[in-house]
Design a protein around this motif. Sequence first.
Motif, PDB file in Angstrom:
ATOM      1  N   PRO A  99      -6.956   7.021   2.580  1.00  0.00           N
ATOM      2  CA  PRO A  99      -5.827   7.707   2.974  1.00  0.00           C
ATOM      3  C   PRO A  99      -4.745   7.396   2.082  1.00  0.00           C
ATOM      4  N   PRO A 100      -4.469   6.526   1.137  1.00  0.00           N
ATOM      5  CA  PRO A 100      -3.439   6.353   0.249  1.00  0.00           C
ATOM      6  C   PRO A 100      -3.395   7.414  -0.602  1.00  0.00           C
ATOM      7  N   CYS A 156      -5.546  -1.915   6.403  1.00  0.00           N
ATOM      8  CA  CYS A 156      -4.908  -1.099   7.714  1.00  0.00           C
ATOM      9  C   CYS A 156      -5.928   0.291   7.696  1.00  0.00           C
ATOM     10  N   HIS A 157      -6.195   1.293   6.473  1.00  0.00           N
ATOM     11  CA  HIS A 157      -7.040   2.069   6.798  1.00  0.00           C
ATOM     12  C   HIS A 157      -8.184   2.353   5.643  1.00  0.00           C
ATOM     13  N   MET A 158      -8.276   1.207   5.159  1.00  0.00           N
ATOM     14  CA  MET A 158      -9.437   0.954   4.372  1.00  0.00           C
ATOM     15  C   MET A 158      -9.287   1.696   2.962  1.00  0.00           C
ATOM     16  N   GLY A 159      -8.227   2.037   2.501  1.00  0.00           N
ATOM     17  CA  GLY A 159      -7.771   2.528   1.281  1.00  0.00           C
ATOM     18  C   GLY A 159      -8.431   1.382   0.225  1.00  0.00           C
ATOM     19  N   HIS A 192       0.209   4.112   1.111  1.00  0.00           N
ATOM     20  CA  HIS A 192      -0.020   4.822   2.266  1.00  0.00           C
ATOM     21  C   HIS A 192       0.893   4.289   3.267  1.00  0.00           C
ATOM     22  N   LEU A 193       0.820   3.279   3.931  1.00  0.00           N
ATOM     23  CA  LEU A 193       1.790   2.963   4.975  1.00  0.00           C
ATOM     24  C   LEU A 193       2.336   1.533   4.725  1.00  0.00           C
ATOM     25  N   GLY A 194       2.218   1.139   3.749  1.00  0.00           N
ATOM     26  CA  GLY A 194       2.968  -0.152   3.455  1.00  0.00           C
ATOM     27  C   GLY A 194       2.024  -1.452   4.010  1.00  0.00           C
ATOM     28  N   CYS A 195       0.921  -1.415   4.250  1.00  0.00           N
ATOM     29  CA  CYS A 195       0.098  -2.961   4.354  1.00  0.00           C
ATOM     30  C   CYS A 195       0.151  -3.667   3.420  1.00  0.00           C
ATOM     31  N   CYS A 238      -7.257  -2.144   1.177  1.00  0.00           N
ATOM     32  CA  CYS A 238      -6.167  -2.214   2.294  1.00  0.00           C
ATOM     33  C   CYS A 238      -6.710  -2.267   3.418  1.00  0.00           C
ATOM     34  N   CYS A 261       0.778  -1.226   0.124  1.00  0.00           N
ATOM     35  CA  CYS A 261       0.013   0.143  -0.006  1.00  0.00           C
ATOM     36  C   CYS A 261       0.935   1.183  -0.061  1.00  0.00           C
TER      37      CYS A 261
HETATM   38  S1  FES Z   1      -1.568   1.296   4.710  1.00  0.00           S
HETATM   39 FE1  FES Z   1      -3.009   1.048   3.466  1.00  0.00          FE
HETATM   40  S2  FES Z   1      -4.596   2.391   3.859  1.00  0.00           S
HETATM   41 FE2  FES Z   1      -3.313   2.819   5.175  1.00  0.00          FE
END
Ligand code: FES
Lengths: 476, 191
Positions: free
Chosen positions: B157-158, B142-145, B124-127, B140, B122
């Motif tokens: 958020p990505p 983690c934060h529902m991207g 965003h933060l790599g999930c 994603c 991802c």
């Molecule tokens: S890591 Fe994927 S949306 Fe935050």
Amino acid sequence: MNSFKKLWNWLDQRANLNNLLTVALKEPIPGGPSWSYVFGSGLIFIFTLQALTGVLLAIYYTPSADHAYTTVAYISKEVASGSLLRGIHAYGSSAMVIMVVLHLSQTFLWGAYKGRREVLWLSGCALLTMILGMSFTGYLLPWDQKAYFATAVGTSVAGEVPFIGDLIKRFMRGGSDMGTLTLSRFFAAHVLFLPALIAGLISAHVYLFRKAGAAGPFTEDPVTPKSKMGYFYPKQLLMDIALAAFVIAVLAVIAATYPAELGPQANPADTQFLGRPEWYYRPMFQWLKYWNPPYTVIGIMVIPAIVGALLAGAPFLDRKLERRPWKRPLAVALYAFVLGGLAFMGWQSYRDDDNMPTVKAQIIAQDEETQRMMATPFEPQLEGTAHAEASPAQLSAAAETGKALFMRNACFACHGQNGVGGRGPRLIGIGSRMSSDQVFELLRRPRAAMLAGGMIPSPLKDDDLRALIEYLKTLK
Amino acid sequence: MSKKCCSDDHQHKHDSESQISVQDFLERRSFLSVLIAIGGAVVTGILSVPILRYVFHPVFAKTTEIGWSEVGPSSDFTTLPKPVKKVIHVEQLDGWRKIISEKAIYVSRTAQGELRVLSPICPHLGCPIGWNDDLNQFKCPCHMGTFTPDGTWVSGPPPRGMDGLDTKIANGKLYVKYEYFRSLSPKKEAV
Ligand code: FES
């Protein structure tokens, strides 16, 4: 006054440079400079050279049984000028031994251990053993077959010492067998412990030498020299530098012409490999052959201890101030006898190997294998969890047949499961070293060295032989 | 002062030389000092070229590199109703070793039918982004991207869409070059 002189004076007022330089360069030499005095500084030069090239090798080397071999191969085959620098370092150890013998002989024959020079002489003897320790520990580090088996032989010799032999052997090996712990401790000894000791001892040796003063020609009184004083600078310095330039030039030419060897990786399962030490350890190697139980202890302890004590004790035993060699026949004869004996035994060791056909064949085969390994391009070491799956053992139909033949005809008995090597040479990577036709030819008509090692001309049908070769080519 | 350097026994043997000044001692016999300098230059010269080449080897030669990884026969990916997950073996050259690791990737096609191979990491933060069949979207955890099947950003958020990887087709096989990209940046930048 130019600006360099200004800077020099500025520094001199703060660091006393002129005084330092004068102390270093205005060393009095009774009777003046001579080519016979160059060997001591020759040793310091080689030590510096070894330290420098050694530090450079450490840039890419990794001291663990898993990686040592690959990293040395990487230095030799991949890194720019790596083979040259490794060669200078490897051949440098031979240069060191030669220079030590020259320095020792000059000092001994000139009677330069006389006249309040006992401690100076003892520090030199200590340095001699350190240097032998350096070549012994350094030889193992490439972790190829030669290194491994030479060290196996060397450490088991130590194991022959009565009572504490086994303890010494396990201390050196870091256990009862050779392994990654052996490599770590040899590495630490070679690059940290011994060099620190040597650097300290060299300082002590030079300090004591300057205190005693240069002994000068052998007609000279060792305590109160009477000849006119010459100085180290500039003529002796020039001679010393000429020697240094000669040594580095010779080493560079040899290292460039005959790259330092790197044979197959150490394979402890190989029971056939003949371990042979470096040339300067050959006399000792040969000597030990003469002493069988129960007299072994005489050969490896008593006589070496006597010779060592005579050498170290020279200034205590030979106390007259007479230095001319022809007036000291006993000392000179003993020295010549020991040195000549060592040279003779070294020659004998090579001759014995040459006289035994099986040994000779095996050594030739080992050398050929080494040359082949050196000619193959560098292969990075595979790492990672997916390794096994990444190179699946997917064999073609022909290779499957070949594998069955390899097992059924007991090829594996000598060449090892999957060709890892054993009594016979390792077959892994043979596909990248030879064409199928070359292998075919070799299997039909093995070379003399192979026949001597127990290889037989293959009785297989042409088709089967081709299938076998297909299989051999998959061995990686 | 110069007498200090020598053994006591040598002192009385010093001739007039011991009286000359330090400067004069160091500066005389300039011909020999030139020879000494030449000797020093020979030694340094022989050594310096190989040493510089050796030390700077990794600066000029390629010592780290990620190779092309095989994804599969390109015919497998001619029509893709939805993205497929593939596990590839990434060969990474690192000096004297080659690290082989398993990485997951998605092979997909854009609405125009263009082939895209996507990194599941991802931006965003790599999930690790997963494919959701019911939503027909990448999601994603983690934060529902969320992203479309070809990796275009949809929501969350990505800062950018999913990262496409370089591909090539050779001998009828699809290859991909696995890479990592800077997270949290609206621009796709390899790291
Ligand atoms: S890591 Fe994927 S949306 Fe935050």
